[in-house]
Write a protein that holds these residues in place. Structure first.
Motif, PDB file in Angstrom:
ATOM      1  N   HIS A 316       0.837  -1.200   0.000  1.00 36.25           N
ATOM      2  CA  HIS A 316       0.000   0.000   0.000  1.00 36.25           C
ATOM      3  C   HIS A 316       0.875   1.254   0.000  1.00 36.25           C
ATOM      4  N   PRO A 317       0.631   2.218  -0.895  1.00 41.19           N
ATOM      5  CA  PRO A 317       1.507   3.398  -0.989  1.00 41.19           C
ATOM      6  C   PRO A 317       1.452   4.305   0.232  1.00 41.19           C
ATOM      7  N   ARG A 318       0.363   4.258   0.983  1.00 45.15           N
ATOM      8  CA  ARG A 318       0.254   5.118   2.169  1.00 45.15           C
ATOM      9  C   ARG A 318       0.634   4.388   3.452  1.00 45.15           C
ATOM     10  N   PHE A 319       0.081   3.191   3.648  1.00 46.05           N
ATOM     11  CA  PHE A 319       0.287   2.478   4.909  1.00 46.05           C
ATOM     12  C   PHE A 319       1.530   1.595   4.908  1.00 46.05           C
ATOM     13  N   HIS A 320       2.101   1.352   3.721  1.00 44.00           N
ATOM     14  CA  HIS A 320       3.307   0.538   3.583  1.00 44.00           C
ATOM     15  C   HIS A 320       3.113  -0.856   4.185  1.00 44.00           C
ATOM     16  N   VAL A 321       1.986  -1.475   3.901  1.00 45.24           N
ATOM     17  CA  VAL A 321       1.705  -2.848   4.302  1.00 45.24           C
ATOM     18  C   VAL A 321       1.303  -3.644   3.064  1.00 45.24           C
ATOM     19  N   PRO A 322       1.464  -4.982   3.091  1.00 49.98           N
ATOM     20  CA  PRO A 322       1.038  -5.804   1.953  1.00 49.98           C
ATOM     21  C   PRO A 322      -0.485  -5.974   1.976  1.00 49.98           C
ATOM     22  N   HIS A 323      -1.196  -4.946   1.540  1.00 50.01           N
ATOM     23  CA  HIS A 323      -2.632  -4.869   1.781  1.00 50.01           C
ATOM     24  C   HIS A 323      -3.416  -5.972   1.079  1.00 50.01           C
ATOM     25  N   ARG A 324      -3.032  -6.342  -0.143  1.00 48.49           N
ATOM     26  CA  ARG A 324      -3.772  -7.404  -0.822  1.00 48.49           C
ATOM     27  C   ARG A 324      -3.548  -8.753  -0.147  1.00 48.49           C
ATOM     28  N   ALA A 325      -2.319  -9.009   0.284  1.00 46.89           N
ATOM     29  CA  ALA A 325      -2.038 -10.256   0.998  1.00 46.89           C
ATOM     30  C   ALA A 325      -2.830 -10.302   2.306  1.00 46.89           C
TER      31      ALA A 325
END
Length: 423
Positions: A316-325
């Motif tokens: 994620h460009p804002r939260f810097h987490v693997p959001h889809r995973a």
């Protein structure tokens, strides 16, 4: 002024976590529902020998933790043993480690969600479990730093509840030291099976390694955080196990479904039972939070290498987490929590995770002294211990775990064959 956060490049995770954060995440993964749920089946397998099983599980966990810490310091990337196996042993072994971790820990996620549901609202356990999965997936989606802060609160609450249980039991007149004696029916096989079941509650220190890409100064932080988290957990588990055995004895402990609640009642403090139930629910939610965090990071690493759909590698460009995973893992766990009976999930999860750590120890064996290799006995004992405990588990867990690992190996072979045919 606080310690600066290491900036993240495009497609990379941000390094938020220091030593205390990493230790707390490890504690949140270990000091969870396992201690509320695993004592009874361990007592059923080994009687008072569960204390020997606890010591054996801790010894194997120490070897695994040491090997993992040395590897994580050298390869501070998301994915844990999936990365180490690929780097040290080859693509197949890394893939197999990742497969065992994702499958086994996904089952653990469902088990933790249902454990929370059964304590919060027994008649609607599945609905509560699904709601918990959705809520905690949303917390993880908002960023790992928020997850670490919530985990710190959860760990504090659970430790306070466990301290209250131990204090209530040890200050009561209902304890009997003779209940710690090994019975004539205690066997080596029983102790090994108890160790395998109790290992389920120790396995969370891997979460620190799988978050390697989000840890500041990983070469120093990870080797410090893993043994600290493991040592604190062992001390807590030993105190709780001894207290419960002193007041219930192995036979009564083996028959109960809520051993810590039964222990405070037997100690003459029934008013503490609702607090223990609430603590068990909070512990399960803490474990679930950290489990989703770890599984999503291993999914990210495998997706980067296209062992899983590459779309899951997005950050994620804002939260810097693997959001889809994270969303994918949350969706699968929610479906399982809504539909399955996971009473056998502890054994199934333990088999997959023990296979994962066997590969971690084998990887650590290949390190050179310049790369921080642990003493040779550590990966040898760790590999042997993992394999022995895995195959000492209940037969149903061994058969199911073997089938899943075999299916993963077959899928890898098929993918390789199709890749060659397309060249």
């Amino acid at each position: 002024m606080g310690t600066p956060v290491t900036p993240a490049g495009e497609g990379e995770l941000k390094r938020h976590l220091g030593v205390s954060d990493a230790v707390v995440i490890g504690l949140g993964s270990m000091i969870g529902a396992g201690i509320f749920a695993s004592l009874a089946p361990a007592a059923s397998a080994a009687g008072s020998g569960l204390l020997a099983g606890l010591a054996l599980a801790a010894a194997v966990a120490y070897c695994n933790a040491t090997s993992s810490a040395r590897l994580a310091a050298r390869y501070p990337r998301s994915g844990g043993t999936y990365v180490y196996g690929r780097e040290r042993l080859g693509d197949f072994w890394g893939y197999l480690a990742g497969w065992g971790f994702v499958v086994g820990k996904t089952a653990s996620c469902a088990a933790m969600a249902l454990t929370a549901g059964s304590y919060v609202w027994p008649s609607q356990a599945h609905a509560v479990a699904v709601a918990a999965v959705v809520a905690l997936t949303a917390v993880n989606y908002a960023g790992v730093r928020k997850s670490a802060l919530l985990t710190r609160v959860i760990v504090t609450v659970v430790l306070a509840v466990l301290a209250a249980v131990v204090t209530a039991v040890l200050t009561s007149n209902s304890t009997d030291a003779a209940r710690l004696d090994l019975g004539t029916d205690t066997s080596l096989a029983g102790v090994l099976q108890a160790a395998g079941l109790l290992f389920f509650a120790f396995a969370g220190y891997a979460r620190i390694a799988t978050l390697g890409e989000e840890v500041r100064d990983p070469e120093r932080t990870i080797p410090r955080a893993i043994p600290l988290a493991l040592g604190i957990t062992l001390a807590v588990y030993a105190a709780v196990a001894v207290a419960v055995l002193l007041v219930l004895g192995p036979d009564r402990l083996a028959r109960t479904t809520d051993p810590l609640v039964e222990a405070v009642r037997a100690a003459g403090v029934p008013a503490l039972a609702p607090v223990v139930r609430a603590g068990a629910a909070v512990a399960a939610l803490g474990s679930l939070l950290a489990l989703i965090l770890g599984v999503s990071r291993t999914t990210l690493a495998m997706a980067r290498d296209r062992h899983l759909p590459h779309a899951l590698a997005a950050v994620h460009p804002r939260f810097h987490v693997p959001h889809r995973a994270e969303l994918a893992v949350g969706a699968v766990v929610a479906v399982l929590a809504a539909t399955v009976d996971v009473r056998g999930a502890i054994g199934f999860s333990s088999f997959g995770v023990l296979a994962y750590y066997a590969i971690a120890n084998a990887s650590a064996w290949t390190l050179t002294p310049e790369e921080g290799r642990p003493a040779r006995i550590v990966p040898i004992a760790g590999t042997a211990g993992c394999l022995v405990l895995a195959f000492a588990l209940p037969l149903a867990s061994v058969l199911a775990g073997t089938a899943v690992i075999t299916a993963g190996a077959a899928a890898h072979g098929l993918r390789r064959a199709l890749g060659r045919s397309n060249d």
